[in-house]
Scaffold this motif. Structure first.
Motif, mmCIF file in Angstrom:
data_model
loop_
_atom_site.group_PDB
_atom_site.id
_atom_site.type_symbol
_atom_site.label_atom_id
_atom_site.label_comp_id
_atom_site.label_asym_id
_atom_site.label_seq_id
_atom_site.Cartn_x
_atom_site.Cartn_y
_atom_site.Cartn_z
ATOM 1 N N ARG A 202 -30.539 52.901 -5.366
ATOM 2 C CA ARG A 202 -30.340 52.720 -6.801
ATOM 3 C C ARG A 202 -31.212 51.569 -7.310
ATOM 4 O O ARG A 202 -31.855 51.680 -8.354
ATOM 5 N N PHE A 203 -31.251 50.460 -6.545
ATOM 6 C CA PHE A 203 -32.096 49.332 -6.919
ATOM 7 C C PHE A 203 -33.572 49.718 -6.862
ATOM 8 O O PHE A 203 -34.350 49.337 -7.728
ATOM 9 N N GLU B 293 -38.818 51.060 -9.391
ATOM 10 C CA GLU B 293 -39.929 52.009 -9.443
ATOM 11 C C GLU B 293 -40.042 52.723 -10.788
ATOM 12 O O GLU B 293 -41.076 53.316 -11.079
ATOM 13 N N ALA B 294 -38.992 52.672 -11.615
ATOM 14 C CA ALA B 294 -39.064 53.289 -12.939
ATOM 15 C C ALA B 294 -40.076 52.569 -13.828
ATOM 16 O O ALA B 294 -40.713 53.198 -14.667
ATOM 17 N N ASP B 295 -40.242 51.258 -13.628
ATOM 18 C CA ASP B 295 -41.177 50.494 -14.458
ATOM 19 C C ASP B 295 -41.846 49.394 -13.642
ATOM 20 O O ASP B 295 -42.005 48.278 -14.104
ATOM 21 N N GLY B 296 -42.199 49.703 -12.393
ATOM 22 C CA GLY B 296 -42.842 48.723 -11.530
ATOM 23 C C GLY B 296 -43.178 49.349 -10.189
ATOM 24 O O GLY B 296 -43.199 50.570 -10.049
ATOM 25 N N SER B 297 -43.421 48.495 -9.209
ATOM 26 C CA SER B 297 -43.737 48.999 -7.869
ATOM 27 C C SER B 297 -43.214 48.037 -6.811
ATOM 28 O O SER B 297 -43.170 46.824 -7.021
ATOM 29 N N ILE B 298 -42.834 48.602 -5.666
ATOM 30 C CA ILE B 298 -42.331 47.815 -4.551
ATOM 31 C C ILE B 298 -43.481 47.565 -3.586
ATOM 32 O O ILE B 298 -44.159 48.501 -3.163
ATOM 33 N N VAL C 201 -36.816 44.821 -16.120
ATOM 34 C CA VAL C 201 -36.362 45.393 -14.850
ATOM 35 C C VAL C 201 -35.513 44.371 -14.106
ATOM 36 O O VAL C 201 -34.466 44.710 -13.542
ATOM 37 N N VAL C 202 -35.921 43.128 -14.105
ATOM 38 C CA VAL C 202 -35.170 42.069 -13.427
ATOM 39 C C VAL C 202 -33.791 41.917 -14.054
ATOM 40 O O VAL C 202 -32.783 41.768 -13.349
ATOM 41 N N LYS C 203 -33.728 41.979 -15.378
ATOM 42 C CA LYS C 203 -32.433 41.886 -16.066
ATOM 43 C C LYS C 203 -31.526 43.045 -15.673
ATOM 44 O O LYS C 203 -30.324 42.868 -15.490
ATOM 45 N N GLU C 204 -32.088 44.244 -15.556
ATOM 46 C CA GLU C 204 -31.291 45.413 -15.181
ATOM 47 C C GLU C 204 -30.813 45.311 -13.735
ATOM 48 O O GLU C 204 -29.666 45.650 -13.434
#
Length: 94
Positions: free
Chosen positions: A25-26, A31-36, A70-73
């Motif tokens: 989930r995280f 990945e919805a608005d970034g990359s790992i 994204v960090v806030k979510e």
């Protein structure tokens, strides 16, 4: 996009299947608005101090690039998730 490093501490009693679902989930949020960039599972480690009378936790370290939203979510979801004991996300230096 900014670079971040996040640590998630899961309950040691959490079943592996549930831990994987929660971590996915995280990953989906990131990945919805970034990359790992990197995921490092440290496994069960002893905590520096007891948290709710629990002395161990399952640690996962994640390096990623994302927007501040994204960090806030991630922070919001980690706070309401029962399987997460503690979490911390810091912004890496450029």
């Amino acid at each position: 996009m900014r670079k971040y490093e996040g640590i998630l501490i899961f309950l040691p009693t959490l079943e592996e299947e549930k831990r994987v679902q929660l971590f996915n989930r995280f990953k989906g949020i990131i990945e919805a608005d970034g990359s790992i960039a990197n995921v490092d599972e440290w496994g069960i480690r002893k905590l520096a101090y007891l948290i709710d009378d629990i002395g161990e936790g399952y640690y996962i370290l994640v390096n990623f690039e994302a927007t501040p939203e994204v960090v806030k979510e991630i922070d919001r979801v980690a706070r309401i998730s029962d399987g997460i004991m503690r979490h911390m996300i810091i912004r890496e230096e450029e």
